[in-house]
Design a protein around this motif. Sequence first.
Motif, PDB file in Angstrom:
ATOM      1  N   ILE B 134       0.843  -1.208   0.000  1.00 30.02           N
ATOM      2  CA  ILE B 134       0.000   0.000   0.000  1.00 30.02           C
ATOM      3  C   ILE B 134       0.873   1.251   0.000  1.00 30.02           C
ATOM      4  O   ILE B 134       0.595   2.226  -0.698  1.00 30.02           O
ATOM      5  N   LEU B 135       1.985   1.188   0.751  1.00 35.13           N
ATOM      6  CA  LEU B 135       2.876   2.349   0.777  1.00 35.13           C
ATOM      7  C   LEU B 135       3.480   2.571  -0.608  1.00 35.13           C
ATOM      8  O   LEU B 135       3.709   3.707  -1.020  1.00 35.13           O
ATOM      9  N   ASP B 136       3.723   1.469  -1.347  1.00 32.83           N
ATOM     10  CA  ASP B 136       4.204   1.616  -2.724  1.00 32.83           C
ATOM     11  C   ASP B 136       3.157   2.309  -3.589  1.00 32.83           C
ATOM     12  O   ASP B 136       3.488   3.157  -4.423  1.00 32.83           O
ATOM     13  N   VAL B 137       1.879   1.920  -3.383  1.00 24.38           N
ATOM     14  CA  VAL B 137       0.806   2.576  -4.140  1.00 24.38           C
ATOM     15  C   VAL B 137       0.818   4.071  -3.830  1.00 24.38           C
ATOM     16  O   VAL B 137       0.713   4.908  -4.737  1.00 24.38           O
ATOM     17  N   ASP B 163      -1.141   8.103 -16.262  1.00 21.32           N
ATOM     18  CA  ASP B 163      -0.386   6.861 -16.491  1.00 21.32           C
ATOM     19  C   ASP B 163      -0.213   6.056 -15.205  1.00 21.32           C
ATOM     20  O   ASP B 163      -0.052   4.839 -15.233  1.00 21.32           O
ATOM     21  N   ASP B 164      -0.212   6.750 -14.071  1.00 22.86           N
ATOM     22  CA  ASP B 164       0.044   6.063 -12.803  1.00 22.86           C
ATOM     23  C   ASP B 164      -1.176   5.295 -12.306  1.00 22.86           C
ATOM     24  O   ASP B 164      -1.043   4.355 -11.528  1.00 22.86           O
ATOM     25  N   ILE B 165      -2.372   5.717 -12.763  1.00 24.61           N
ATOM     26  CA  ILE B 165      -3.597   5.134 -12.199  1.00 24.61           C
ATOM     27  C   ILE B 165      -3.693   3.630 -12.476  1.00 24.61           C
ATOM     28  O   ILE B 165      -3.938   2.857 -11.546  1.00 24.61           O
ATOM     29  N   PRO B 166      -3.476   3.135 -13.745  1.00 22.02           N
ATOM     30  CA  PRO B 166      -3.551   1.680 -13.962  1.00 22.02           C
ATOM     31  C   PRO B 166      -2.523   0.907 -13.136  1.00 22.02           C
ATOM     32  O   PRO B 166      -2.830  -0.174 -12.620  1.00 22.02           O
ATOM     33  N   VAL B 167      -1.314   1.488 -12.985  1.00 16.44           N
ATOM     34  CA  VAL B 167      -0.270   0.818 -12.191  1.00 16.44           C
ATOM     35  C   VAL B 167      -0.740   0.665 -10.751  1.00 16.44           C
ATOM     36  O   VAL B 167      -0.622  -0.413 -10.139  1.00 16.44           O
ATOM     37  N   ALA B 168      -1.303   1.763 -10.203  1.00 14.68           N
ATOM     38  CA  ALA B 168      -1.764   1.733  -8.816  1.00 14.68           C
ATOM     39  C   ALA B 168      -2.914   0.746  -8.651  1.00 14.68           C
ATOM     40  O   ALA B 168      -2.948  -0.034  -7.697  1.00 14.68           O
ATOM     41  N   LEU B 169      -3.860   0.769  -9.612  1.00 14.96           N
ATOM     42  CA  LEU B 169      -5.019  -0.131  -9.523  1.00 14.96           C
ATOM     43  C   LEU B 169      -4.577  -1.584  -9.539  1.00 14.96           C
ATOM     44  O   LEU B 169      -5.081  -2.418  -8.783  1.00 14.96           O
ATOM     45  N   LYS B 170      -3.596  -1.879 -10.414  1.00 15.96           N
ATOM     46  CA  LYS B 170      -3.105  -3.257 -10.522  1.00 15.96           C
ATOM     47  C   LYS B 170      -2.474  -3.691  -9.190  1.00 15.96           C
ATOM     48  O   LYS B 170      -2.684  -4.805  -8.716  1.00 15.96           O
ATOM     49  N   ILE B 172      -3.143  -2.470  -6.205  1.00 13.43           N
ATOM     50  CA  ILE B 172      -4.178  -2.646  -5.178  1.00 13.43           C
ATOM     51  C   ILE B 172      -4.856  -3.998  -5.371  1.00 13.43           C
ATOM     52  O   ILE B 172      -5.087  -4.735  -4.409  1.00 13.43           O
ATOM     53  N   ASP B 173      -5.170  -4.324  -6.637  1.00 13.54           N
ATOM     54  CA  ASP B 173      -5.825  -5.610  -6.904  1.00 13.54           C
ATOM     55  C   ASP B 173      -4.967  -6.784  -6.456  1.00 13.54           C
ATOM     56  O   ASP B 173      -5.478  -7.791  -5.989  1.00 13.54           O
ATOM     57  N   SER B 174      -3.642  -6.618  -6.602  1.00 18.10           N
ATOM     58  CA  SER B 174      -2.760  -7.743  -6.294  1.00 18.10           C
ATOM     59  C   SER B 174      -2.728  -8.059  -4.800  1.00 18.10           C
ATOM     60  O   SER B 174      -2.391  -9.177  -4.408  1.00 18.10           O
ATOM     61  N   ILE B 175      -3.093  -7.085  -3.943  1.00 15.81           N
ATOM     62  CA  ILE B 175      -3.008  -7.386  -2.503  1.00 15.81           C
ATOM     63  C   ILE B 175      -4.319  -7.928  -1.964  1.00 15.81           C
ATOM     64  O   ILE B 175      -4.355  -8.459  -0.862  1.00 15.81           O
ATOM     65  N   ILE B 176      -5.403  -7.816  -2.752  1.00 17.25           N
ATOM     66  CA  ILE B 176      -6.704  -8.252  -2.214  1.00 17.25           C
ATOM     67  C   ILE B 176      -6.698  -9.750  -1.866  1.00 17.25           C
ATOM     68  O   ILE B 176      -7.155 -10.116  -0.775  1.00 17.25           O
ATOM     69  N   PRO B 177      -6.169 -10.669  -2.735  1.00 15.80           N
ATOM     70  CA  PRO B 177      -6.162 -12.080  -2.346  1.00 15.80           C
ATOM     71  C   PRO B 177      -5.424 -12.335  -1.044  1.00 15.80           C
ATOM     72  O   PRO B 177      -5.877 -13.144  -0.215  1.00 15.80           O
ATOM     73  N   THR B 178      -4.318 -11.610  -0.826  1.00 13.43           N
ATOM     74  CA  THR B 178      -3.555 -11.810   0.415  1.00 13.43           C
ATOM     75  C   THR B 178      -4.361 -11.343   1.621  1.00 13.43           C
ATOM     76  O   THR B 178      -4.362 -12.002   2.664  1.00 13.43           O
ATOM     77  N   ILE B 179      -5.057 -10.203   1.463  1.00 12.29           N
ATOM     78  CA  ILE B 179      -5.876  -9.727   2.587  1.00 12.29           C
ATOM     79  C   ILE B 179      -6.993 -10.733   2.851  1.00 12.29           C
ATOM     80  O   ILE B 179      -7.317 -11.037   4.003  1.00 12.29           O
ATOM     81  N   TYR B 262     -11.511  -3.296   3.565  1.00 16.25           N
ATOM     82  CA  TYR B 262     -12.181  -3.614   2.300  1.00 16.25           C
ATOM     83  C   TYR B 262     -12.951  -2.417   1.764  1.00 16.25           C
ATOM     84  O   TYR B 262     -12.915  -2.126   0.566  1.00 16.25           O
ATOM     85  N   GLU B 263     -13.654  -1.718   2.680  1.00 14.98           N
ATOM     86  CA  GLU B 263     -14.409  -0.541   2.234  1.00 14.98           C
ATOM     87  C   GLU B 263     -13.462   0.525   1.677  1.00 14.98           C
ATOM     88  O   GLU B 263     -13.755   1.160   0.670  1.00 14.98           O
ATOM     89  N   SER B 264     -12.327   0.681   2.346  1.00 17.52           N
ATOM     90  CA  SER B 264     -11.378   1.699   1.880  1.00 17.52           C
ATOM     91  C   SER B 264     -10.827   1.341   0.523  1.00 17.52           C
ATOM     92  O   SER B 264     -10.665   2.209  -0.341  1.00 17.52           O
ATOM     93  N   ILE B 265     -10.552   0.028   0.331  1.00 21.05           N
ATOM     94  CA  ILE B 265     -10.060  -0.400  -0.987  1.00 21.05           C
ATOM     95  C   ILE B 265     -11.120  -0.103  -2.034  1.00 21.05           C
ATOM     96  O   ILE B 265     -10.817   0.379  -3.129  1.00 21.05           O
ATOM     97  N   LYS B 266     -12.389  -0.361  -1.657  1.00 19.38           N
ATOM     98  CA  LYS B 266     -13.489  -0.115  -2.594  1.00 19.38           C
ATOM     99  C   LYS B 266     -13.546   1.377  -2.962  1.00 19.38           C
ATOM    100  O   LYS B 266     -13.623   1.736  -4.140  1.00 19.38           O
ATOM    101  N   ILE B 267     -13.498   2.241  -1.938  1.00 18.97           N
ATOM    102  CA  ILE B 267     -13.568   3.688  -2.199  1.00 18.97           C
ATOM    103  C   ILE B 267     -12.392   4.114  -3.064  1.00 18.97           C
ATOM    104  O   ILE B 267     -12.539   4.844  -4.048  1.00 18.97           O
TER     105      ILE B 267
END
Lengths: 212, 394
Positions: B134-137, B163-170, B172-179, B262-267
């Motif tokens: 998350i800190l990387d995001v 350009d940064d938005i898709p990188v950040a979204l990807k 964020i998505d990558s950490i959801i399975p771990t959470i 989860y809510e924060s990730i959603k927002i």
Amino acid sequence: MKLPKVRELLEAIKSLSHKPYTSKFPFKPYQPYLSFRGQPKYDPDKCLGCLACEEICPAEAIAHQDNIKGDVPKRIMIHYTDSCIFCGCCEDACIADHEGIKLSNDWELSFFNRAEAFETIEKELQLCEICGSAIACKDHLKWIAEKIGELSFSNPTLYQSRLKSLGVVDESILAASRDYGRADRIKILCARCRRETSLTTAASPAGEKVGE
Amino acid sequence: MQKSVISIGPFHPLQEEPEHFLLTVEGETVVDVDVEIGYNHRGIEKLSERRNFDQATFVIERICGICSTSHPVAYTRAVEDIIPVVVPERAQYIRTIIAEGERIHSHLLWYGLAGHFLGYNTVYMWMWRLREEILDVMEILSGNRNNYAMFKPGGVRRDINADDIPVALKKIDSIIPTIDRLKKAILDDPVLHARLKGIGILSKEEAINYCALGPTSRASGVDRDVRKNAPYEAYDKVDWDMIVTDSGDVWGKAVVRLLEIYESIKIMKTCLQQIPSGEIDLKLKSIPPGEGIGAHEAPRGETFHYVRSDGTNRPVRHKVRAPSFMNLPTCKATVPGSTISDAAIILASIDPCYCCTERMAVRSPEGDRIYTGKDLIRMSREKTAKIKREMGIP
């Protein structure tokens, strides 16, 4: 009760084939993301020495020193790495198209001695031709003259600075008329001397000397 | 039975920050608790009155390392309340994105510490590893892992690149399975159930009486959240739920925080996807005389700022009320009755942040003296030499 244990076991088996998450940092340098805010660096060619960055810096991490003694009068811009907070205000405030000082990707900023934690650049100063005090950096005066175009001809300090840099002014003419009176008004002057020459020409007979 | 007092702190290996707890115990049971704070007073309110409105944002940002979004958002909203103005929509979205990123990493940090207190160091390692992502995001979006320097009265200081938005979204998505995996591991763990359920109960009435805020109040069934109660920035433009449980115990607070991630990730994801284009800054020229208030739902609860202006370029009064200041007294209701071994996790369950709560201590008046270890040794030796001289010992 069983489910967590099974999951733990699966996780343990999966972890066998995983690489460690940690990076091999000292051996493999870390490359921050492009938008990373690292140490601000001056560009000695583009910086004008206008002190806008010093004025805006919220951490007071930028200072300057005017060395008017010596052959070439210099303004030394100092950036203190230890008190810098990498906010980017200096870059935002930079009048040279935000390129005089720019945040770099440089993040390795450790020092053994705190007193050495600073970086400097030198800019050439323009001195007042009467009293010899610093007016501004030469590049800054030129920048203003170019910025305001023909309006700069209303201010001798500005147009002289510009013309001098183009090599147009014949210095000997100016040097001959050194009388601290009306003729001085077309010299490069600091604000105080400009006021004094103006007052002299208005109130006292031409040629009377003004205290230096 | 004889009563005795156990003193924890002000400097204690268990704690990250200086605070002093006095536990009055009868045998193993805590019967009373007292908290002393004030060891971390840094003078930030006074410092911010010495800076102009723009520069004060950076001082406010450094009230706390975790809440480095919450305080500036509340402060800038207070300054905007003086005029009053509404910031451009894109700036609102950027503020929301950064604020939610902070909430995720703050809750993950609390989870790590809670695991550490309970002896679950695996949870600690995993949560802090996730926090790195998350800190990387945040580094991608704002340029820094913490202290984002994104806020200014009237908007935001930096734009988020398209350009940064898709990188950040990807990312964020990558950490959801771990959470997800950690969520199952925590919610299914029988030991954690036994350890956390039913201890440190804060009833709904007590939560209201103590004016508890944030996850502390929401775990007790009080639906108190500035983001929902008085929507600001982009919180009313995206769809999200307020997490409320009514158990009031440490387990309830843990669940609220876990589901809030989860809510924060959603927002955060919704905001990143539907961020509008446009201006990011109103470029305010001056702040008129007047006073304004600003509130923001920090990870720990509502943080509240009051700013008064007299028309000059700096605030004449700035007051900060941090959420931990309201949450800390609830330990009077939660800790008595528990055992000493439970006291640590109950005290930690409100996620106390002492540097938010106390804000004063300026460097020496000259502001240019920094004592290093060598200086302290030198001063100590000089004092010995001085005493020797006075006593006439060579």
